[in-house]
Scaffold this active site. Structure first.
Site, PDB file in Angstrom:
ATOM      1  N   ASP A  87       0.892  -1.160   0.000  1.00  0.00           N
ATOM      2  CA  ASP A  87       0.000   0.000   0.000  1.00  0.00           C
ATOM      3  C   ASP A  87       0.927   1.205   0.000  1.00  0.00           C
ATOM      4  OD1 ASP A  87      -1.605   2.179   0.585  1.00  0.00           O
ATOM      5  OD2 ASP A  87      -2.964   1.043   1.863  1.00  0.00           O
ATOM      6  N   HIS A  88       1.062   1.865  -1.167  1.00  0.00           N
ATOM      7  CA  HIS A  88       2.127   2.864  -1.292  1.00  0.00           C
ATOM      8  C   HIS A  88       1.938   4.048  -0.351  1.00  0.00           C
ATOM      9  CE1 HIS A  88      -0.761   4.706  -4.171  1.00  0.00           C
ATOM     10  NE2 HIS A  88      -0.214   5.830  -3.773  1.00  0.00           N
ATOM     11  N   HIS A  95      -5.979   2.660   1.431  1.00  0.00           N
ATOM     12  CA  HIS A  95      -5.209   3.807   1.918  1.00  0.00           C
ATOM     13  C   HIS A  95      -5.838   4.461   3.147  1.00  0.00           C
ATOM     14  CE1 HIS A  95      -3.163   3.197  -1.732  1.00  0.00           C
ATOM     15  NE2 HIS A  95      -3.790   4.054  -2.497  1.00  0.00           N
TER      16      HIS A  95
END
Length: 508
Positions: A201-202, A264
């Site tokens: 999950d960047h 996110h």
């Protein structure tokens, strides 16, 4: 000369603590190596790590994709992508050194010969260097290929190595419903151990996101008030001013809830609300995050608002509505905006509303967490011309300008006791005199190092879907209307309906 260099190194306070821990020699394989994510994010991130001397001393890169091309043709495409998307101007020498051994394997992901060829290339790198390289397989493909690729790695014996570590990085989305996420977990964990799986999950690679933990647990002034006794409500916003671009095929099947909230935004919520871990060990941190997710009940129908943008002004020009975007079906009910009210039902947070909202074609691009404290009990400052005492707010800005601000009540100069809010600000760029690294740089480094702290565990993914799945189920039954908002606006007026009395949305 060496003495002078050492002295300047010691005198530079920004260098302190920036150690370069050695990483075992690594071969990284990017499945989907010609795709948009690889070009825009992964290859530039790998280059920037090389530029900073952060890659392992021995590093190899292999790309796998459907397009037919030679190793040299792929290298030229990679060079162009790095020049276009790198956050710094590439150094020709570093770039040449990085790309000189890059290999390319063409073919489809269900073709056994692709994995045979890949295995040969991996073994060849080991033989040439007389080193057993760690292997990091990065799945930068459509989600439908995740399970297939992992199964093929298992069938061809590439999922383990007697003398080296093997890790698999899986991009989002990890499933589109709870049942699908559980099935994918079962499929992946038939082949790999959980310790080998890095669900990325960047957002967790962004400096400000990680700094949520630093601000909470490294500063004595915040933690004593970080509870229901002092905090009135929390808002987490992820707004974008752009539309869907050319992503209609993906976006219309996903929507804002799946695209941003399920992953996110729930991750931001867990970092904000988790208890302090005993140590900052990966599983200790993730255990605390899962506890938060288990304490969140799925919202009721009247606690969720969904909408889509219509035509208007955005990014300084005329913008069409979602249904007029190229590739969007005329009868689409996909949301481009969603707002919801959640509550973490535990001792620390019970009774504190946590509002989440995300949308496309809003007034500006911003991702932030706003923590609003309860107002002071006695308002004695009511002189004419005074804004008055406003509740204190702590704002953690994730993008575009990473930093933290705290609003305080201060006296306006003059003979009267007049109060207005003022801000104390901390900005990364000015405080550290350096550009924050891209999120993918940190996450690729952690995957090579074998540190899963900033990656999502299997039970974490399933706990996130447990919250989101009932909303999707309700929408499928057509119980919730899709409202509309003009492009370039603050979002739909109906989003105010989920706010508790006295609460209001921050301006985007």
């Amino acid at each position: 000369m060496a003495v002078v260099e050492e002295k300047s190194h010691q005198d530079n306070p920004l260098v302190e603590g920036l150690e370069r821990r050695p990483i075992h020699p690594t071969t990284m394989v990017i499945f989907g190596g010609t795709g948009d994510l690889a070009h825009r994010k992964l290859l530039p991130a790998i280059y920037n790590l090389a530029h900073e001397g952060a890659l392992p001393e021995r590093f190899n890169l292999i790309a796998v994709s459907r397009s037919e091309m030679s190793d040299e043709e792929y290298r030229e495409g990679a060079r162009d992508a790095i020049k276009q998307y790198s956050r710094r101007e590439p150094d020709a020498q570093v770039l040449d050194k990085l790309l000189e051994q890059v290999r390319y394997v063409p073919g489809t992901f269900d073709d056994d010969s692709v994995f045979d060829r890949l295995g040969e290339d991996l073994e060849q790198f080991d033989r040439d260097a007389e080193v057993a390289f760690n292997r990091v397989f990065y799945l930068s493909t459509a989600p439908s290929f995740f399970g297939l690729i992992v199964e093929k790695l298992g069938e061809h014996g590439l999922h383990k190595h007697d003398d080296a570590e093997v890790r698999v990085v899986i991009e989002k989305p990890f499933g589109t419903r709870e049942s699908e996420a559980k099935a994918l977990n079962r499929q992946v964990l038939k082949v790999l151990k959980e310790s080998q799986v890095y669900r990325i999950d960047h957002y967790l690679g962004k400096e400000t996101v990680q700094n949520v933990l630093a601000f909470r647990f490294a500063n004595g002034m915040f933690e004593p008030i970080w509870n229901r006794n002092y905090i009135d409500y929390v808002q987490i916003t992820a707004a974008e001013d752009m539309g869907i671009g050319r992503r209609a095929e993906y976006y219309d099947s996903a929507g804002a809830l799946r695209d941003l909230v399920q992953n996110h935004m729930l991750q931001l919520l867990t970092l904000l609300c988790m208890e302090p871990p005993v140590t900052f060990d990966a599983d200790e941190v993730r255990d605390e995050k899962v506890k938060v997710l288990h304490a969140v009940a799925p919202p009721e129908e009247d606690e969720v608002v969904r909408a889509r943008y219509t035509g208007g002004m955005a990014e300084g020009k005329e913008a069409v509505g979602y249904l007029e975007e190229e590739g969007v079906p005329d009868d689409s009910t996909t949301e481009t905006y969603v707002a919801l009210r959640l509550e973490v039902d535990n001792w620390r947070w019970a009774g504190v509303p946590i509002y989440l909202r995300t949308g496309k074609r809003l007034a500006r691009k911003v991702t932030e967490i706003a923590v609003t404290l309860k107002p002071v009990p006695h308002l004695a400052f009511k002189a004419d011309g005074s804004v008055g005492v406003q509740p204190n707010q702590l704002i953690l800005t994730v993008q575009p300008n990473e930093g933290v601000s705290l609003s305080l009540g201060a006296k306006i100069p003059g003979s009267q006791m007049r109060i207005r809010p003022v801000n104390m600000e901390f900005l990364y760029g000015t405080s550290f005199l350096s550009q924050s690294p891209e999120a993918y740089e940190r996450l690729i480094m952690d995957a090579m190092r074998g540190d899963p702290t900033l990656f999502t565990r299997d039970d974490e993914v399933e706990a996130q879907w447990r919250i989101i799945d009932p909303i999707l189920e309700s929408w499928e039954k057509d119980k919730t209307p899709v409202f509309e908002y003009p492009a370039g606006s603050q979002g739909p007026e109906e989003a105010n309906s989920i706010l508790m009395p006295g609460h209001r949305w921050r301006a985007i």
